[in-house]
Scaffold this motif. Structure first.
Motif, PDB file in Angstrom:
ATOM      1  N   LEU A   4       0.881  -1.166   0.000  1.00 14.20           N
ATOM      2  CA  LEU A   4       0.000   0.000   0.000  1.00 14.20           C
ATOM      3  C   LEU A   4       0.913   1.208   0.000  1.00 14.20           C
ATOM      4  CD1 LEU A   4      -2.635  -1.050   2.676  1.00 14.20           C
ATOM      5  CD2 LEU A   4      -2.874  -1.121   0.213  1.00 14.20           C
ATOM      6  N   ARG A   5       0.854   1.997  -1.066  1.00 13.31           N
ATOM      7  CA  ARG A   5       1.744   3.153  -1.141  1.00 13.31           C
ATOM      8  C   ARG A   5       1.073   4.318  -1.851  1.00 13.31           C
ATOM      9  NH1 ARG A   5       6.397   0.482  -4.907  1.00 13.31           N
ATOM     10  NH2 ARG A   5       5.406   0.750  -6.914  1.00 13.31           N
ATOM     11  N   LEU A   6       1.772   5.451  -1.852  1.00  9.29           N
ATOM     12  CA  LEU A   6       1.233   6.682  -2.427  1.00  9.29           C
ATOM     13  C   LEU A   6       1.577   6.774  -3.908  1.00  9.29           C
ATOM     14  CD1 LEU A   6       2.190   9.190   0.391  1.00  9.29           C
ATOM     15  CD2 LEU A   6      -0.016   8.139  -0.014  1.00  9.29           C
ATOM     16  N   LYS A   7       0.631   7.287  -4.672  1.00  2.76           N
ATOM     17  CA  LYS A   7       0.811   7.527  -6.100  1.00  2.76           C
ATOM     18  C   LYS A   7       0.506   9.005  -6.335  1.00  2.76           C
ATOM     19  CE  LYS A   7      -0.666   5.495 -10.442  1.00  2.76           C
ATOM     20  NZ  LYS A   7      -1.545   4.487 -11.034  1.00  2.76           N
ATOM     21  N   ILE A  16      -1.462  15.873  -4.906  1.00  2.00           N
ATOM     22  CA  ILE A  16      -2.451  15.067  -4.206  1.00  2.00           C
ATOM     23  C   ILE A  16      -2.014  13.625  -4.436  1.00  2.00           C
ATOM     24  CG2 ILE A  16      -4.850  14.316  -4.151  1.00  2.00           C
ATOM     25  CD1 ILE A  16      -5.652  17.082  -5.020  1.00  2.00           C
ATOM     26  N   TYR A  17      -2.133  12.798  -3.421  1.00  3.55           N
ATOM     27  CA  TYR A  17      -1.666  11.433  -3.532  1.00  3.55           C
ATOM     28  C   TYR A  17      -2.827  10.458  -3.416  1.00  3.55           C
ATOM     29  CZ  TYR A  17       2.886  13.514  -2.758  1.00  3.55           C
ATOM     30  OH  TYR A  17       4.011  14.275  -2.871  1.00  3.55           O
ATOM     31  N   ARG A  18      -2.847   9.473  -4.310  1.00  5.26           N
ATOM     32  CA  ARG A  18      -3.766   8.355  -4.179  1.00  5.26           C
ATOM     33  C   ARG A  18      -3.077   7.278  -3.362  1.00  5.26           C
ATOM     34  NH1 ARG A  18      -5.578   8.012 -10.302  1.00  5.26           N
ATOM     35  NH2 ARG A  18      -7.264   9.518 -10.211  1.00  5.26           N
ATOM     36  N   ILE A  19      -3.818   6.642  -2.500  1.00  4.73           N
ATOM     37  CA  ILE A  19      -3.302   5.482  -1.786  1.00  4.73           C
ATOM     38  C   ILE A  19      -3.750   4.270  -2.588  1.00  4.73           C
ATOM     39  CG2 ILE A  19      -3.310   4.214   0.374  1.00  4.73           C
ATOM     40  CD1 ILE A  19      -4.046   6.892   1.730  1.00  4.73           C
ATOM     41  N   VAL A  20      -2.792   3.491  -3.061  1.00  7.12           N
ATOM     42  CA  VAL A  20      -3.096   2.383  -3.958  1.00  7.12           C
ATOM     43  C   VAL A  20      -2.456   1.101  -3.446  1.00  7.12           C
ATOM     44  CG1 VAL A  20      -3.329   3.844  -5.998  1.00  7.12           C
ATOM     45  CG2 VAL A  20      -1.123   2.873  -5.453  1.00  7.12           C
ATOM     46  N   ILE A  22      -0.463  -1.894  -4.875  1.00  4.39           N
ATOM     47  CA  ILE A  22       0.341  -2.033  -6.089  1.00  4.39           C
ATOM     48  C   ILE A  22       1.403  -3.106  -5.861  1.00  4.39           C
ATOM     49  CG2 ILE A  22       1.989  -0.240  -5.442  1.00  4.39           C
ATOM     50  CD1 ILE A  22       1.856   0.757  -8.355  1.00  4.39           C
ATOM     51  N   ASP A  23       1.783  -3.781  -6.943  1.00  7.25           N
ATOM     52  CA  ASP A  23       2.845  -4.771  -6.870  1.00  7.25           C
ATOM     53  C   ASP A  23       4.155  -4.072  -6.525  1.00  7.25           C
ATOM     54  OD1 ASP A  23       4.095  -7.257  -7.084  1.00  7.25           O
ATOM     55  OD2 ASP A  23       4.608  -6.890  -9.183  1.00  7.25           O
ATOM     56  N   ARG A  27       6.737   0.671 -10.667  1.00  3.17           N
ATOM     57  CA  ARG A  27       7.226   1.999 -10.309  1.00  3.17           C
ATOM     58  C   ARG A  27       6.086   2.812  -9.680  1.00  3.17           C
ATOM     59  NH1 ARG A  27       6.065   2.573 -16.000  1.00  3.17           N
ATOM     60  NH2 ARG A  27       5.179   4.608 -16.339  1.00  3.17           N
ATOM     61  N   ARG A  28       6.415   3.996  -9.196  1.00  6.73           N
ATOM     62  CA  ARG A  28       5.446   4.810  -8.458  1.00  6.73           C
ATOM     63  C   ARG A  28       4.208   5.130  -9.281  1.00  6.73           C
ATOM     64  NH1 ARG A  28       6.880  10.856  -7.039  1.00  6.73           N
ATOM     65  NH2 ARG A  28       6.336  11.023  -9.219  1.00  6.73           N
ATOM     66  N   GLU A  29       4.399   5.450 -10.546  1.00  4.80           N
ATOM     67  CA  GLU A  29       3.272   5.798 -11.407  1.00  4.80           C
ATOM     68  C   GLU A  29       2.771   4.599 -12.206  1.00  4.80           C
ATOM     69  OE1 GLU A  29       1.964   8.709 -10.952  1.00  4.80           O
ATOM     70  OE2 GLU A  29       3.609   9.268  -9.655  1.00  4.80           O
ATOM     71  N   GLY A  30       3.166   3.408 -11.798  1.00  2.00           N
ATOM     72  CA  GLY A  30       2.783   2.207 -12.522  1.00  2.00           C
ATOM     73  C   GLY A  30       1.319   1.841 -12.321  1.00  2.00           C
ATOM     74  N   ARG A  31       0.931   0.730 -12.941  1.00  2.00           N
ATOM     75  CA  ARG A  31      -0.457   0.287 -12.880  1.00  2.00           C
ATOM     76  C   ARG A  31      -0.742  -0.297 -11.503  1.00  2.00           C
ATOM     77  NH1 ARG A  31      -3.242  -4.394 -16.313  1.00  2.00           N
ATOM     78  NH2 ARG A  31      -5.378  -3.905 -15.747  1.00  2.00           N
ATOM     79  N   ASP A  32      -1.804   0.172 -10.879  1.00  2.00           N
ATOM     80  CA  ASP A  32      -2.140  -0.290  -9.540  1.00  2.00           C
ATOM     81  C   ASP A  32      -3.180  -1.400  -9.607  1.00  2.00           C
ATOM     82  OD1 ASP A  32      -4.748   1.118  -9.723  1.00  2.00           O
ATOM     83  OD2 ASP A  32      -3.509   2.901  -9.499  1.00  2.00           O
ATOM     84  N   LEU A  33      -3.251  -2.177  -8.533  1.00  2.50           N
ATOM     85  CA  LEU A  33      -4.255  -3.226  -8.426  1.00  2.50           C
ATOM     86  C   LEU A  33      -5.607  -2.635  -8.064  1.00  2.50           C
ATOM     87  CD1 LEU A  33      -2.150  -5.808  -6.406  1.00  2.50           C
ATOM     88  CD2 LEU A  33      -2.608  -5.807  -8.853  1.00  2.50           C
ATOM     89  N   ARG A  34      -5.596  -1.664  -7.137  1.00  2.77           N
ATOM     90  CA  ARG A  34      -6.839  -1.023  -6.708  1.00  2.77           C
ATOM     91  C   ARG A  34      -6.526   0.283  -5.991  1.00  2.77           C
ATOM     92  NH1 ARG A  34     -11.697  -3.762  -3.280  1.00  2.77           N
ATOM     93  NH2 ARG A  34     -13.076  -1.974  -3.401  1.00  2.77           N
ATOM     94  N   LYS A  35      -7.375   1.266  -6.222  1.00  2.00           N
ATOM     95  CA  LYS A  35      -7.271   2.530  -5.496  1.00  2.00           C
ATOM     96  C   LYS A  35      -8.058   2.374  -4.194  1.00  2.00           C
ATOM     97  CE  LYS A  35      -7.197   5.059  -9.830  1.00  2.00           C
ATOM     98  NZ  LYS A  35      -7.369   3.883 -10.694  1.00  2.00           N
TER      99      LYS A  35
END
Length: 83
Positions: A4-7, A16-20, A22-23, A27-35
Motif C-alpha cells: 500500500l503506497r502513495l501515487k 495530491i496522492y492516491r493510496i493504492v 500495487i505490486d 514503479r510509483r506511477e505504474g499500474r495499480d491493483l486497486r485505489k
C-alpha cells in the motif's frame, strides 16, 4: 508482494496522492491493483476505503511508512486487531 503506497497526482506544486495497492516491482506511477483512498497534504484531508484496505492488509500487503502513519491517524489498525 503487494504494498500500500502513495501515487502522486495533481499538478505542479499542488500534489495530491492516491493510496493504492500495487505490486512491489512496479514503479510509483505504474499500474495499480486497486485505489483504496487519497491523501491531500495541503488541506490535510484523507479519504479511505476501509474495507478495501483491511482486505489487502489481511492478505499480507505491507504499507509504506507514510501510508502506515496515515492509516494510524485514521484508526485503521484498531479495526484490524480490536483488543
Amino acid at each position: 508482494m503487494v504494498k500500500l503506497r502513495l501515487k502522486r497526482c495533481g499538478r505542479k506544486q499542488r500534489a495530491i496522492y492516491r493510496i493504492v495497492a500495487i505490486d512491489v516491482r512496479s514503479r510509483r506511477e505504474g499500474r495499480d491493483l486497486r485505489k483504496v483512498g487519497f491523501y491531500d497534504p495541503i488541506k490535510n484531508q484523507t479519504n479511505l476505503n476501509i474495507p478495501a484496505i483491511l482486505y489487502f492488509l489481511e492478505r499480507g500487503a505491507q504499507p509504506t511508512g507514510t501510508v502506515r502513519d496515515i492509516l494510524k491517524r485514521a484508526g485503521v489498525f484498531m479495526e484490524l486487531c480490536p483488543n
